[in-house]
Motif scaffolding. Structure first.
Motif, PDB file in Angstrom:
ATOM      1  N   LEU A 167      -3.234  23.297 -18.352  1.00 55.08           N
ATOM      2  CA  LEU A 167      -2.179  22.945 -17.391  1.00 55.08           C
ATOM      3  C   LEU A 167      -2.711  21.990 -16.337  1.00 55.08           C
ATOM      4  N   ARG A 168      -1.838  21.131 -15.835  1.00 58.92           N
ATOM      5  CA  ARG A 168      -2.170  20.214 -14.742  1.00 58.92           C
ATOM      6  C   ARG A 168      -1.100  20.348 -13.681  1.00 58.92           C
ATOM      7  N   LYS A 169      -1.512  20.541 -12.430  1.00 61.12           N
ATOM      8  CA  LYS A 169      -0.532  20.724 -11.366  1.00 61.12           C
ATOM      9  C   LYS A 169       0.287  19.453 -11.181  1.00 61.12           C
ATOM     10  N   CYS A 170       1.601  19.619 -11.106  1.00 57.31           N
ATOM     11  CA  CYS A 170       2.488  18.469 -10.977  1.00 57.31           C
ATOM     12  C   CYS A 170       2.311  17.808  -9.609  1.00 57.31           C
ATOM     13  N   LEU A 171       2.324  16.481  -9.602  1.00 53.46           N
ATOM     14  CA  LEU A 171       2.241  15.713  -8.371  1.00 53.46           C
ATOM     15  C   LEU A 171       3.661  15.492  -7.833  1.00 53.46           C
ATOM     16  N   GLU A 172       3.796  15.479  -6.537  1.00 54.26           N
ATOM     17  CA  GLU A 172       5.098  15.256  -5.919  1.00 54.26           C
ATOM     18  C   GLU A 172       5.083  13.958  -5.122  1.00 54.26           C
ATOM     19  N   GLY A 173       6.140  13.179  -5.298  1.00 58.48           N
ATOM     20  CA  GLY A 173       6.306  11.981  -4.474  1.00 58.48           C
ATOM     21  C   GLY A 173       5.781  10.698  -5.095  1.00 58.48           C
ATOM     22  N   TYR A 174       5.116  10.806  -6.269  1.00 61.04           N
ATOM     23  CA  TYR A 174       4.632   9.594  -6.951  1.00 61.04           C
ATOM     24  C   TYR A 174       4.323   9.890  -8.395  1.00 61.04           C
ATOM     25  N   ALA A 182       1.564   0.605  -7.725  1.00 65.89           N
ATOM     26  CA  ALA A 182       0.714   1.406  -6.851  1.00 65.89           C
ATOM     27  C   ALA A 182       0.915   2.900  -7.096  1.00 65.89           C
ATOM     28  N   LYS A 183       2.161   3.313  -7.237  1.00 65.73           N
ATOM     29  CA  LYS A 183       2.450   4.733  -7.474  1.00 65.73           C
ATOM     30  C   LYS A 183       1.872   5.191  -8.809  1.00 65.73           C
ATOM     31  N   LYS A 184       2.028   4.368  -9.842  1.00 66.99           N
ATOM     32  CA  LYS A 184       1.552   4.764 -11.162  1.00 66.99           C
ATOM     33  C   LYS A 184       0.025   4.801 -11.211  1.00 66.99           C
ATOM     34  N   LYS A 185      -0.630   3.824 -10.603  1.00 67.82           N
ATOM     35  CA  LYS A 185      -2.090   3.809 -10.625  1.00 67.82           C
ATOM     36  C   LYS A 185      -2.668   4.965  -9.813  1.00 67.82           C
ATOM     37  N   LEU A 186      -2.035   5.280  -8.678  1.00 66.28           N
ATOM     38  CA  LEU A 186      -2.528   6.394  -7.863  1.00 66.28           C
ATOM     39  C   LEU A 186      -2.279   7.715  -8.589  1.00 66.28           C
ATOM     40  N   ARG A 187      -1.137   7.829  -9.226  1.00 73.07           N
ATOM     41  CA  ARG A 187      -0.839   9.041 -10.003  1.00 73.07           C
ATOM     42  C   ARG A 187      -1.882   9.243 -11.095  1.00 73.07           C
ATOM     43  N   ASP A 188      -2.201   8.178 -11.815  1.00 65.01           N
ATOM     44  CA  ASP A 188      -3.168   8.285 -12.901  1.00 65.01           C
ATOM     45  C   ASP A 188      -4.537   8.705 -12.389  1.00 65.01           C
ATOM     46  N   ALA A 189      -4.918   8.201 -11.210  1.00 61.77           N
ATOM     47  CA  ALA A 189      -6.220   8.546 -10.636  1.00 61.77           C
ATOM     48  C   ALA A 189      -6.267   9.985 -10.136  1.00 61.77           C
ATOM     49  N   ASN A 190      -5.141  10.484  -9.605  1.00 64.50           N
ATOM     50  CA  ASN A 190      -5.136  11.778  -8.916  1.00 64.50           C
ATOM     51  C   ASN A 190      -4.592  12.938  -9.738  1.00 64.50           C
ATOM     52  N   LYS A 191      -4.075  12.664 -10.926  1.00 64.31           N
ATOM     53  CA  LYS A 191      -3.294  13.695 -11.624  1.00 64.31           C
ATOM     54  C   LYS A 191      -4.107  14.916 -12.037  1.00 64.31           C
ATOM     55  N   GLU A 230       0.845  -1.195   0.000  1.00 66.76           N
ATOM     56  CA  GLU A 230       0.000   0.000   0.000  1.00 66.76           C
ATOM     57  C   GLU A 230       0.880   1.243   0.000  1.00 66.76           C
ATOM     58  N   PHE A 231       0.568   2.158  -0.908  1.00 60.23           N
ATOM     59  CA  PHE A 231       1.337   3.399  -1.028  1.00 60.23           C
ATOM     60  C   PHE A 231       0.462   4.595  -0.678  1.00 60.23           C
ATOM     61  N   THR A 232       0.983   5.438   0.223  1.00 52.25           N
ATOM     62  CA  THR A 232       0.326   6.694   0.583  1.00 52.25           C
ATOM     63  C   THR A 232       1.328   7.820   0.370  1.00 52.25           C
ATOM     64  N   PRO A 233       1.033   8.798  -0.473  1.00 50.64           N
ATOM     65  CA  PRO A 233       1.987   9.876  -0.739  1.00 50.64           C
ATOM     66  C   PRO A 233       2.024  10.873   0.421  1.00 50.64           C
ATOM     67  N   ASP A 234       3.053  11.707   0.438  1.00 47.32           N
ATOM     68  CA  ASP A 234       3.061  12.833   1.355  1.00 47.32           C
ATOM     69  C   ASP A 234       1.917  13.774   0.968  1.00 47.32           C
ATOM     70  N   ASN A 235       1.262  14.342   1.957  1.00 47.69           N
ATOM     71  CA  ASN A 235       0.140  15.264   1.706  1.00 47.69           C
ATOM     72  C   ASN A 235      -0.903  14.668   0.761  1.00 47.69           C
ATOM     73  N   PRO A 236      -1.475  13.522   1.119  1.00 45.25           N
ATOM     74  CA  PRO A 236      -2.464  12.895   0.235  1.00 45.25           C
ATOM     75  C   PRO A 236      -3.754  13.716   0.189  1.00 45.25           C
TER      76      PRO A 236
END
Length: 338
Positions: A331-338, A270-279, A241-247
Motif C-alpha cells: 500500500l502507498r498512502k494517497c497524496l492530497e492536493g497534487y 510541477a504537480k505531476k513531477k512532485l507527486r512522482d517524487a513524493n508518492k 512553483e507549486f507547493t502542496p498543502d502540508n508539504p
C-alpha cells in the motif's frame, strides 16, 4: 458448517485443465501490479511420475487464463471468484528433491514485439494516445487510455528502443502510469485512481492479519517543485512553483527544466513531477487471510494503526496458496492536493 476451500482454475489454450492440475498442485501465486511491472502467475506441481517434465509439459508461449475460486468462504454454499486474466507461459523450471515443475506466466506477451526488438520510428503532430494506439495495435493488444491528459508532440522519435521502453518513457515524462494486463495496454493517472472511494476499511483487530509492516521517510522527498523553462527561439521564459498543502518537512525544491507552452502546462507538470517524487513517502504492507476483493489500483482505509491510519492505494496485490489461501498487499498512502 462446510469447510472453506479455495482453488485455482486454469484454462490452457482454451482447454480447462483444472482437474488435471489438482492432484499435483503444490502451490500457486498471482501478483497484480499497479504500474511499471508485468503481472505474473506462478504454479508449482509435484512431479514424482515425471508427467509435467515429460509429455504433459506446457509449451512456452502458450496462453492460459486463470481464476481464483472460493467455496464456503463467506457463507456455506456460496461460491465466488476472481478472474486473473490472460498470461503467456514464458518460463518452466524442473527440480529435485522434491521432484517438481514450476510454470511461470507473464501478462506481457514475449511473442509480441513489445520487448526485445529495437525500433526506429517518428511521429509528427500527434498525441500520446495515438502513439500508444499504434504500439498496442502492432502487438495485437487493446489500448485502454484512462486519462484526460493527452500530451501533444510536434515531433517525437523512437530511436533504437523497445516499444514498451519507449512508451514507458513517454508516460513517465507525462506523469502517467502504464501497465500491460489481460491483453491490454493500460495508461492512466494514478492521482485519479487515488481519488476513488475506498472499497474497504481494514481495522486492526477486526481483520485476520498474519503480518504487517509500515515505513515513512523523508528520503528523496521535496517540499515544492519549480518548473523553469526558457524558450530561446521565442525568447520567452515560463516559471511556476507549486507547493502542496502540508508539504514534507524538507527544504529541498525539485527543479524541472522541461519544455512547456504555458503557465497552466507548467503547473500541471510541477504537480505531476512532485507527486512522482513524493508518492512513496509512506508505505504499508499487510498479509491477511485470502480475500479476492483486493486488486492493484483500488483504495482502502487503514484504521487502528496509529500514525499510519489513512487512505491508501494498493500498489501490489499478491494472491497465493501454499498451506492456505493468503493475500499480500503493498500500500502507498494517497497524496492530497497534487
Amino acid at each position: 458448517m462446510q469447510a472453506r476451500r479455495a482453488h485455482l482454475e486454469l484454462v490452457y489454450e482454451n482447454v480447462d485443465i483444472t482437474a488435471d492440475l489438482q492432484p499435483h498442485l503444490a502451490n500457486w501465486s498471482y501478483t497484480d501490479n499497479l504500474s511499471g511491472q508485468a503481472d505474473d502467475l506462478q504454479i508449482t506441481l509435484e512431479d514424482r511420475e515425471q508427467l509435467w517434465a515429460g509429455d504433459w509439459m506446457p509449451e512456452k508461449g502458450a496462453k492460459v487464463t486463470a481464476k481464483i475460486i472460493r467455496e464456503n468462504w463467506e457463507e456455506d454454499g456460496k461460491t465466488d471468484e476472481l478472474a486473473l486474466g490472460q498470461f503467456e507461459l514464458d518460463e518452466i523450471e524442473v527440480g529435485n528433491p522434491p521432484s517438481a515443475v514450476t510454470i511461470k506466466g507473464t501478462s506481457i506477451p514475449e511473442s509480441s514485439s513489445l520487448r526485445g526488438e529495437n525500433k526506429n520510428k517518428a511521429w509528427e503532430k500527434t498525441n500520446l494516445s495515438v502513439i500508444a494506439g499504434d504500439i498496442a495495435g502492432g502487438a495485437s493488444l487493446e489500448l485502454f487510455y484512462d486519462t484526460e491528459d493527452d500530451p501533444e508532440y510536434d515531433r517525437i522519435e523512437q530511436t533504437e528502443e523497445y516499444d514498451l521502453a519507449f512508451l514507458q518513457r513517454l508516460c513517465n515524462d507525462a506523469g502517467l502510469a502504464l501497465k500491460v494486463s489481460d491483453s491490454q495496454i493500460v495508461i492512466f493517472d494514478e492521482a485519479k485512481y487515488e481519488q476513488q472511494e475506498p472499497i474497504d476499511t481494514i481495522i486492526r483487530g477486526q481483520v485476520r492479519i498474519t503480518g504487517y509492516s509500515g515505513r515513512t521517510t523523508l528520503t528523496g522527498m521535496y517540499s515544492s517543485c519549480r518548473v523553469d523553462y526558457h524558450d530561446a527561439e521565442q525568447k520567452e521564459s515560463i516559471k511556476y512553483e507549486f507547493t502542496p498543502d502540508n508539504p514534507p518537512k524538507t527544504g529541498r525544491v525539485l527543479v524541472v527544466n522541461e519544455r512547456v507552452k504555458s503557465v497552466a502546462e507548467a503547473e500541471r507538470l510541477a504537480k505531476k513531477k512532485l507527486r512522482d517524487a513524493n508518492k512513496d513517502g509512506t508505505t504499508f504492507s499487510l498479509t491477511l487471510v485470502g480475500e479476492i476483493k483486493y486488486l492493484a489500483g483500488l483504495t482502502v482505509n487503514l484504521v487502528g494503526w496509529g500514525k499510519f491510519d489513512g487512505k491508501y492505494i494498493i500498489t501490489q496485490a499478491g494472491h497465493g496458496q501454499q498451506s492456505g489461501y493468503e493475500t499480500k498487499l503493498e500500500l502507498r498512502k494517497c497524496l492530497e492536493g497534487y
